[in-house]
Design a protein around this motif. Structure first.
Motif, short mmCIF file in Angstrom:
data_model
loop_
_atom_site.label_atom_id
_atom_site.label_comp_id
_atom_site.label_asym_id
_atom_site.label_seq_id
_atom_site.Cartn_x
_atom_site.Cartn_y
_atom_site.Cartn_z
N SER A 1 0.82 -1.21 0.00
CA SER A 1 0.00 0.00 0.00
C SER A 1 0.86 1.27 0.00
N GLY A 2 2.18 1.10 0.01
CA GLY A 2 3.09 2.24 0.04
C GLY A 2 3.51 2.67 -1.36
N PRO A 3 4.46 3.60 -1.44
CA PRO A 3 4.85 4.17 -2.74
C PRO A 3 5.58 3.19 -3.65
N ASN A 4 6.19 2.13 -3.09
CA ASN A 4 6.94 1.17 -3.91
C ASN A 4 6.25 -0.19 -3.92
N GLY A 5 4.94 -0.19 -3.81
CA GLY A 5 4.18 -1.41 -3.60
C GLY A 5 4.36 -2.48 -4.64
N ALA A 6 4.82 -2.13 -5.84
CA ALA A 6 4.99 -3.14 -6.89
C ALA A 6 6.34 -3.82 -6.83
N ASN A 7 7.25 -3.30 -6.01
CA ASN A 7 8.64 -3.82 -5.99
C ASN A 7 8.77 -4.93 -4.95
N VAL A 8 8.11 -6.04 -5.20
CA VAL A 8 8.15 -7.17 -4.27
C VAL A 8 8.86 -8.34 -4.95
N MET A 9 9.82 -8.94 -4.23
CA MET A 9 10.53 -10.12 -4.71
C MET A 9 10.37 -11.25 -3.71
#
Length: 531
Positions: A100-108
């Protein structure tokens, strides 16, 4: 402070992989050919706090670091899945907050343990259907010494490094080539170091042989000392010692594990059983019930294995501690059947071992376990089974007294107390004949003791038992003046002790009032009774 990556993991089965990954990422240096990235350093946040997490700790420490990170690396392990029973799940919470934060798509995702088809924590498979899973299962300190495994780990590790340093796709081949070259250098250095070590070992072999015996003796002594430390720490009251006791025990238990791998003797059984129980308690606090149950069963098996070799009182007490922990755990989970089964096992095993060793203390412990079982059965609404368990407790206290060289007043008074409890149970069930029999046996049990051997509370209990017996027996021959006079004698003897507390004086007054009501007149002295 900003971070390139935040590592989310479950400490119980992902701790080693998490620390390895942080170390590898922070050590990474871009090759010279990638000039623009040469000074780039990867900053990683990994929570290593061992104190119990609280919501304030999460909001004040974890969440700010999480939202200050450009990427989230989630370690997928079996224990990382959402916890059952409503227990707070920090991994799921970290994933929710980051997404839900600004970098929410950067998940590994890194698979650090488990099978290929195991589910991913925090609904990641639903959130990111095409997410790539980096496989780092089996990583260790000397991973680079196995060529095939090292090549795979290097390739997988680069999948994480590339986005963390913002590597352009066109430079990925350069990074792979340099990593392969670095791996060859590491292997070469390791081979050279191995050869040097072999030469040094050959030169020092004579000295090592001379020192080995002394070193082994020191190691064995250290292991035994650590075992005594566990015994001393386990004796502390968990309620008063609290977290200090738990932390100290865990540290000493870890030391025993390390020393035990090298020592020529095993750590004492009681200390190893204590460590298993303490670790089970930790898992139970984290709602990891399966892991807690497995450790408690291991504790039982360890104690039983020691008893099978040579039964001793110490190992019997270790077995008792394991079964008591199982019973207490079941009671805390509100599982009465499991609690009663554990208490029955505890009582029967101690009775069998006590009979084999002719040990009165073990027989008394077995009797007390039966008494606790009787209480548990009463609470669950099975009074007849409770009375049967209490009768077994009486038999085992009698056996303990028979095995003792001298009369043990505590064993005798405990028999009397339990028989009185049985009488109350029969009286409540409207069985006056059986109640009267139990009361008579209760009185007879303590009649052989000298007055100075008896505790004040035991003497109060005997007077109360005599009053109850006189009340339910038919008046006339049974409730004779002699029996009433005996009650009055005992009341006067208690009053003559002189050091009664206020509560005991009130109890004495209450018994006198009961006596007066039973005798049918306000009897206040021996002379009145005789008249």
């Amino acid at each position: 402070m900003e971070y390139d990556a935040f590592i989310s993991y479950r400490r119980s089965d992902g701790g080693r992989a998490a620390h390895w990954l942080r170390r590898e990422l922070e050590r990474f240096r871009a090759p010279r050919r990638l000039v623009a990235l040469r000074e780039r350093r990867i900053k990683v946040y990994l929570d290593t706090a061992y104190e119990r997490g609280t919501s304030d700790f999460y909001l004040g420490t974890i969440r700010p670091a999480l939202l200050a990170s450009r990427h989230l690396i989630v370690l997928a392990t079996p224990a990382a899945m959402r916890r059952a029973g409503g227990a707070e799940d920090w991994i799921a919470r970290e994933i929710d907050d980051f997404c839900s934060g600004p970098n929410g798509a950067n998940v590994m995702v890194v698979r650090a343990a488990g099978g290929d088809g195991d589910p991913l924590p925090g609904d990641l498979a639903t959130r990111f259907p095409n997410i790539e899973i980096v496989d780092l299962r089996g990583v260790g300190r000397f991973w680079f010494l196995h060529p095939t495994r090292a090549a795979r780990f290097s390739a997988e590790k680069l999948k994480l490094i590339a986005p963390l340093i913002d590597l352009p796709p066109g430079d990925m081949p350069i990074l792979r080539q340099e990593e392969e070259r670095a791996q060859q250098v590491r292997l070469g250095l390791a081979s050279g170091a191995t050869l040097a070590v072999l030469v040094a070992v050959a030169g020092l072999s004579v000295f090592a042989l001379e020192s080995r015996f002394r070193a082994q003796q020191a190691l064995d002594t250290s292991l035994q000392s650590a075992g005594r430390m566990v015994s001393a720490a386990s004796a502390l009251d968990p309620d008063s010692a609290g977290e200090t006791r738990g932390n100290f025990l865990n540290q000493v238990c870890d030391l025993i594990d390390r020393l035990g791998r090298e020592a020529s003797v095993a750590a004492p059984t009681d200390s190893r059983v204590t460590c298993l129980i303490e670790r089970a308690r930790g898992h139970e606090m984290q709602s990891e019930t399966a892991a807690a149950d497995a450790l408690l069963q291991d504790a039982v098996a360890l104690a039983e294995a020691a008893l099978a070799v040579e039964p001793t009182q110490s190992d019997a007490y270790s077995l008792a501690a394991a079964w008591q922990a199982i019973a207490d755990t079941a009671a805390a989970r509100k599982q009465p059947q499991a609690n009663q089964e554990a208490l029955a096992q505890l009582a029967d095993r101690l009775a069998a071992i006590g009979a084999t060793l002719q040990n009165p203390e073990l027989l008394a412990r077995a009797a007390e376990a039966n008494a606790n079982l009787a209480d548990a059965l009463t609470t669950s609404g099975d009074p007849d089974a409770a009375i049967a368990a209490a009768e077994t407790a009486v038999e085992r206290y009698a056996a303990a007294a028979d095995e003792s060289v001298d009369v043990v007043p505590d064993y005798v008074e405990r028999q009397s107390h339990i028989l009185r409890w049985i009488g109350l149970g029969h009286e409540e069930a409207k069985r006056p004949d059986k109640a009267a029999d139990a009361y008579r046996r209760s009185i007879a049990a303590v009649e052989g003791l000298d007055a100075d051997e008896r505790r004040v509370d035991g003497r109060f209990a005997t007077v109360d038992t005599r009053l109850r017996l006189a009340a339910i027996e038919p008046h006339g021959e049974a409730a004779t003046d002699a029996s009433l006079e005996r009650i009055l004698d005992e009341l006067d003897a208690i009053a003559g002790l002189g050091d009664l507390s206020d509560e005991q004086r009130e109890q004495l007054a209450s018994l006198r009032r009961e006596f007066d009501a039973l005798s049918g007149s306000q009897v206040s002295s021996r002379e009145t009774l005789v008249k």
